[in-house]
Design an enzyme around this catalytic site. Structure first.
Site, short mmCIF file in Angstrom:
data_model
loop_
_atom_site.label_atom_id
_atom_site.label_comp_id
_atom_site.label_asym_id
_atom_site.label_seq_id
_atom_site.Cartn_x
_atom_site.Cartn_y
_atom_site.Cartn_z
N LYS A 13 26.24 10.57 84.17
CA LYS A 13 24.91 11.12 84.49
C LYS A 13 24.44 10.65 85.87
O LYS A 13 24.00 11.46 86.69
CB LYS A 13 23.86 10.69 83.43
CG LYS A 13 24.23 11.07 82.01
CD LYS A 13 23.17 10.62 81.02
CE LYS A 13 22.99 9.13 80.91
NZ LYS A 13 24.16 8.40 80.37
N ARG A 88 15.29 9.85 75.24
CA ARG A 88 16.46 9.36 74.49
C ARG A 88 16.26 9.40 72.98
O ARG A 88 17.15 8.98 72.24
CB ARG A 88 16.78 7.92 74.87
CG ARG A 88 17.33 7.83 76.26
CD ARG A 88 18.00 6.51 76.48
NE ARG A 88 18.29 6.38 77.88
CZ ARG A 88 19.44 5.94 78.36
NH1 ARG A 88 20.39 5.56 77.57
NH2 ARG A 88 19.62 5.86 79.66
N ARG A 127 33.58 -0.67 85.09
CA ARG A 127 32.62 -0.41 86.17
C ARG A 127 32.20 -1.72 86.85
O ARG A 127 31.96 -2.72 86.20
CB ARG A 127 31.38 0.27 85.60
CG ARG A 127 30.24 0.36 86.61
CD ARG A 127 29.19 1.35 86.23
NE ARG A 127 28.57 1.09 84.94
CZ ARG A 127 27.68 1.90 84.38
NH1 ARG A 127 27.34 3.02 84.99
NH2 ARG A 127 27.16 1.60 83.23
N ARG A 160 27.79 -4.98 85.16
CA ARG A 160 26.47 -4.91 84.55
C ARG A 160 26.50 -5.67 83.23
O ARG A 160 27.48 -5.57 82.49
CB ARG A 160 26.11 -3.43 84.28
CG ARG A 160 25.13 -2.86 85.26
CD ARG A 160 24.96 -1.36 85.13
NE ARG A 160 24.49 -0.88 83.83
CZ ARG A 160 24.17 0.39 83.59
NH1 ARG A 160 24.24 1.29 84.54
NH2 ARG A 160 23.77 0.76 82.39
N ARG A 171 25.38 0.57 72.55
CA ARG A 171 24.73 1.66 73.31
C ARG A 171 25.26 3.02 72.83
O ARG A 171 24.51 3.98 72.73
CB ARG A 171 25.01 1.49 74.82
CG ARG A 171 24.23 0.34 75.43
CD ARG A 171 24.82 -0.10 76.76
NE ARG A 171 24.79 0.94 77.77
CZ ARG A 171 25.56 0.92 78.87
NH1 ARG A 171 26.38 -0.09 79.09
NH2 ARG A 171 25.48 1.90 79.74
P1 AP5 Z 1 27.85 6.72 85.56
O1 AP5 Z 1 27.61 7.88 86.45
O2 AP5 Z 1 27.20 5.42 85.91
O3 AP5 Z 1 27.51 7.12 84.06
P2 AP5 Z 1 26.13 7.16 83.33
O4 AP5 Z 1 26.23 8.27 82.32
O5 AP5 Z 1 24.99 7.22 84.29
O6 AP5 Z 1 26.23 5.76 82.60
P3 AP5 Z 1 25.15 4.62 82.40
O7 AP5 Z 1 25.91 3.47 81.82
O8 AP5 Z 1 24.36 4.35 83.64
O9 AP5 Z 1 24.26 5.33 81.34
P4 AP5 Z 1 23.28 4.74 80.31
O10 AP5 Z 1 22.54 5.93 79.89
O11 AP5 Z 1 23.88 3.95 79.22
O12 AP5 Z 1 22.54 3.63 81.17
P5 AP5 Z 1 21.10 3.58 81.84
O13 AP5 Z 1 21.23 2.80 83.07
O14 AP5 Z 1 20.47 4.92 81.90
O15 AP5 Z 1 29.42 6.52 85.43
C1 AP5 Z 1 29.97 5.46 84.67
C2 AP5 Z 1 31.28 4.97 85.33
O16 AP5 Z 1 32.24 6.04 85.32
C3 AP5 Z 1 31.13 4.58 86.82
O17 AP5 Z 1 32.00 3.51 87.07
C4 AP5 Z 1 31.55 5.84 87.59
O18 AP5 Z 1 32.04 5.53 88.87
C5 AP5 Z 1 32.63 6.38 86.67
N1 AP5 Z 1 32.72 7.85 86.72
C6 AP5 Z 1 31.69 8.76 86.72
N2 AP5 Z 1 32.18 10.01 86.71
C7 AP5 Z 1 33.54 9.89 86.70
C8 AP5 Z 1 34.62 10.83 86.68
N3 AP5 Z 1 34.41 12.16 86.66
N4 AP5 Z 1 35.88 10.35 86.63
C9 AP5 Z 1 36.13 9.00 86.64
N5 AP5 Z 1 35.16 8.06 86.67
C10 AP5 Z 1 33.89 8.51 86.70
O19 AP5 Z 1 20.28 2.75 80.73
C11 AP5 Z 1 20.55 1.38 80.51
C12 AP5 Z 1 19.61 0.82 79.46
O20 AP5 Z 1 18.24 0.98 79.89
C13 AP5 Z 1 19.64 1.48 78.08
O21 AP5 Z 1 20.71 0.98 77.29
C14 AP5 Z 1 18.26 1.07 77.55
O22 AP5 Z 1 18.24 -0.29 77.14
C15 AP5 Z 1 17.38 1.20 78.78
N6 AP5 Z 1 16.82 2.56 78.87
C16 AP5 Z 1 17.17 3.52 79.76
N7 AP5 Z 1 16.48 4.65 79.52
C17 AP5 Z 1 15.66 4.41 78.47
C18 AP5 Z 1 14.74 5.19 77.72
N8 AP5 Z 1 14.49 6.48 78.02
N9 AP5 Z 1 14.09 4.61 76.68
C19 AP5 Z 1 14.31 3.31 76.36
N10 AP5 Z 1 15.19 2.52 77.00
C20 AP5 Z 1 15.88 3.06 78.05
#
Ligand code: AP5
Length: 217
Positions: A13, A88, A127, A160, A171
């Site tokens: 994402k 979410r 990552r 991270r 997660r």
């Molecule tokens: P990446 O693009 O970082 O993937 P992502 O889907 O953004 O993954 P995240 O881990 O950031 O998502 P998340 O939703 O768990 O975390 P968030 O920070 O939002 O890609 C991942 C890896 O793959 C990278 O190394 C990238 O280089 C690689 N990659 C990407 N595309 C690729 C491809 N095509 N081929 C190969 N490699 C590839 O949330 C974190 C925490 O915050 C949550 O757990 C929660 O505690 C809190 N939080 C966030 N939002 C809320 C909410 N709305 N409500 C309550 N708590 C929340």
């Protein structure tokens, strides 16, 4: 264009949102990034966020709802936004609908990125993120030239806290239980596009662009 990206942790994402930001010149709003910024600054919110995120759980709905409402009312979101990581769960989706209605806006498209569990685990546990400039790396898919050191700024590459395997598994459970059911919410409104997240970053981006091309003029 008002756009939502939904998908399990590691689906890409954040990676795709950055590319769409450049393509459409509208801001990328990541709740995860906002929370990590608060952690970095050591605010009260940051201390609470660090604890909850390191367990792989979600922060309180009211709190993230407030953050999103405030951010969406800023001037740079007038032409549109790419929202990554919100809503979410059902309560957040209802709040989001209310926020948009209050701002007299509507969601154009929700793009869901699909990925198999085993691939997500590899992506997340491998990552690494630069502690200096935030650039993203991967131990196998995108290694830095020198191990542990950022190619761009020489900063230290870190894992991270929530990318440890046991936290990643939690997660993923939270996603399946709370977030995945939201797909139905957007499918019923006819604004959902489901995209295969497997393949090179450019290939996934092309799939999203094709879906948006069909959906948004
Ligand atoms: P990446 O693009 O970082 O993937 P992502 O889907 O953004 O993954 P995240 O881990 O950031 O998502 P998340 O939703 O768990 O975390 P968030 O920070 O939002 O890609 C991942 C890896 O793959 C990278 O190394 C990238 O280089 C690689 N990659 C990407 N595309 C690729 C491809 N095509 N081929 C190969 N490699 C590839 O949330 C974190 C925490 O915050 C949550 O757990 C929660 O505690 C809190 N939080 C966030 N939002 C809320 C909410 N709305 N409500 C309550 N708590 C929340």
């Amino acid at each position: 264009m008002n756009l939502l990206l939904i998908g399990p942790p590691g689906a890409g994402k954040g990676t795709q949102a950055e590319r769409l930001r450049e393509r459409f010149q509208i801001p990328h709003l990541s709740v995860g990034d906002m929370l990590r910024e608060a952690v970095k600054r050591g605010t009260e919110l940051g201390r609470m966020a660090a604890e909850v995120m390191n367990r792989g759980e979600l922060l309180p709905d009211d709190l993230v709802g407030e953050m999103v409402a405030r951010r969406l009312s800023e001037a740079d979101c007038e032409r549109g936004f790419i929202l990554d990581g919100y809503p979410r769960n059902r309560s957040q989706a209802d709040r989001f609908d209310a926020i948009l209605a209050a701002q007299r806006r509507k969601l154009d498209r929700a793009v869901a990125i699909r990925m198999a569990l085993v691939e997500l685990l590899t992506r997340l546990t491998g990552r690494r993120v630069c502690s200096g400039c935030g650039a993203g790396y991967h131990l196998f898919n995108r290694p830095s030239r020198k191990e542990g050191v950022c190619d761009a700024c020489g900063g230290q590459l870190l894992q991270r806290m929530d990318d440890r395997e046991e936290v990643v598994r939690e997660r993923l459970r939270v996603y399946e239980r709370q977030t995945q059911p939201l797909l139905e919410h957007y499918r019923k409104r006819n604004i959902l596009s489901e995209i295969d997240g497997v393949g090179r970053v450019e290939e996934v981006e092309a799939r999203i662009a094709a879906a948006l091309g069909r959906a948004v003029r």
